[in-house]
Structure formats: C-alpha cells, structure tokens
Design an enzyme around this catalytic site. Structure first.
Site, PDB file in Angstrom:
ATOM      1  N   LYS A 251      45.102  -8.025 104.617  1.00  0.00           N
ATOM      2  CA  LYS A 251      43.642  -7.901 104.508  1.00  0.00           C
ATOM      3  C   LYS A 251      42.990  -8.801 105.547  1.00  0.00           C
ATOM      4  CE  LYS A 251      41.467  -6.968 100.098  1.00  0.00           C
ATOM      5  NZ  LYS A 251      41.087  -7.591  98.825  1.00  0.00           N
TER       6      LYS A 251
HETATM    7  C1  E4P Z   1      38.865  -5.815  96.883  1.00  0.00           C
HETATM    8  O1  E4P Z   1      39.726  -5.697  97.707  1.00  0.00           O
HETATM    9  C2  E4P Z   1      38.369  -7.103  96.398  1.00  0.00           C
HETATM   10  O2  E4P Z   1      39.479  -7.873  96.043  1.00  0.00           O
HETATM   11  C3  E4P Z   1      37.548  -6.957  95.132  1.00  0.00           C
HETATM   12  O3  E4P Z   1      37.362  -5.605  94.804  1.00  0.00           O
HETATM   13  C4  E4P Z   1      36.300  -7.755  95.115  1.00  0.00           C
HETATM   14  O4  E4P Z   1      35.662  -7.544  93.875  1.00  0.00           O
HETATM   15  P1  E4P Z   1      34.488  -8.486  93.354  1.00  0.00           P
HETATM   16  O5  E4P Z   1      33.256  -8.190  94.123  1.00  0.00           O
HETATM   17  O6  E4P Z   1      34.347  -8.101  91.900  1.00  0.00           O
HETATM   18  O7  E4P Z   1      34.944  -9.901  93.519  1.00  0.00           O
END
Ligand code: E4P
Length: 214
Positions: free
Chosen positions: A83
C-alpha cells in the site's frame, strides 16, 4: 464482487474465512497498532492465514524509503500487495515497483483524478476512502461511480477497492455500481449476514414444528 477484510485481527480473519468471505485482506498502520502486539508477528500470521492478496502499508513518505520498504514487504509472501499513499513521491514509487513486478495498492484516494493518476503510474489496486468523505458531508460513493467510468473509458486494469466502508449500505451501493472489491470491517460483514426477520423466521418455524409433537 470480491470481499476483502479490512482488519489486522487474526481472530476476525479466521471467523470470516470459515464463512468463505475473505478474498483478501487490507491492513494499515492504524489497524496494526490497534492489535497492541508486534506488527511483524501480526503480519506473519495474517500472511499464513490468507491465500488472497494482503495489503501492507509503507510508513516512509519519500520515494526511496517507500521503495525500500516495499521490497522488504514483498519478500514476505507472494500474495503481498504494497500500500502506497497517493502522493507525488508515492506515484514515483508505484512506477518503479510496477517495473519490478511488485504489486501496489494506492491508498488515501479521495477524488477520481487521483485514481486516474494511480492507474497511469501502474497501480494494481486503488483504494478510494468513501466513509471518510461521507464524514465530511461529501457523498463518497459518487467517486466510485466516476472512477468506474474513467477506468472503463480507457480500459485500465487497475482494480477498485471500495475502502473506508462503514455500513451495509456502502457494500450494497458498491455492488450495484459494479465495484471490483469492497474492503469491509468484520463488524459490517456480520451486519450483512444477519437480518432480524431471519431470526424471527427461524424461531417461528421451530415453534410451529414443536407444536406438532404435542
Ligand atoms: C482501507 O484500505 C483502509 O484500511 C480503511 O478502509 C480505512 O477505513 P477508515 O476510514 O474506517 O479508517
């Protein structure tokens, strides 16, 4: 539509695996920190449990740092997807990593042209955060619709991961739009499975059948 589990919790992953609902997993530094244990141990366990793509995020914010971390993360397993945040440095890293065959998921995407740029850089996945947009009174799902239109227009293979999912309606809307993937917290997976009328129905069937024996 693929379901990824948005968690670093191995118990949640095990339970969702038993339901056959883990096509992949996404983590982030906040989710790893929530586990309050050595993140390396968590990562090792997650990779041992999950066959599908597992997104692991870099902590560096400069291109060289991201590339170095990405190479180390990718060496942990063939299903690792790195990521990378949607920044100028991030896009340079994605371009280099794509050339090395290291798969990337461009994260923290909040507007459709960012997703176009990520695809042009060679990202395998892009993660638009719809819940965080909803939180600031902007309809998050609109960007999913627009990203799908852009990728369709130009035939990009980059897969869209609907991220920052907060409730069953997000999953329903993502499915209606034809998004490739939704990454879903375990609590929302449970909400998707359950329905009060299903519970009432089971209770009534059993009660009626019991009545037959009297
Ligand atoms: C996705 O890759 C992220 O880890 C996640 O969906 C972020 O979610 P949040 O906005 O609830 O922290």
């Amino acid at each position: 539509m693929k379901f990824f589990l948005d968690t670093a919790n191995v118990n949640e992953i095990r339970q969702a695996l038993e339901m056959g609902l883990v096509d992949g997993v996404t983590t982030n530094p906040s989710l790893l920190a929530k586990e309050k244990r050595d993140p390396q141990d968590t990562i090792r366990e997650v990779l041992a449990l999950v066959e599908g793509p597992v997104s692991l995020e870099v902590l560096a914010t400069d291109t060289e740092g991201m590339i170095g971390e990405a190479r180390k993360l990718a060496s942990l397993g063939s299903n690792v997807v790195v990521k990378i945040p949607m920044t100028e440095d991030g896009m340079k890293a994605v371009r280099t990593l794509a050339g090395e065959g290291i798969r990337t998921n461009v994260t923290l995407v909040f507007q459709p042209v960012q997703a176009l740029i990520a695809a042009k850089a060679g990202a395998d996945y892009v993660s638009p955060f719809i819940g965080r947009l909803d939180d600031i009174s902007t309809r998050g799902m609109n960007i999913i619709e627009e990203i799908i239109a852009i990728y369709t227009n130009y035939g990009f293979d980059t897969e869209i991961i609907v991220a920052s999912v907060r409730n069953p309606m997000h999953v329903l809307e993502a499915a209606l739009l034809g998004a490739d993937i939704a990454t879903i917290p375990f609590g929302v997976i449970k909400q998707l499975v359950n329905h009060p009328l299903t519970d009432v129905g089971i209770e009534r069937f059993l009660k009626d059948y019991e009545g037959l024996k009297k």
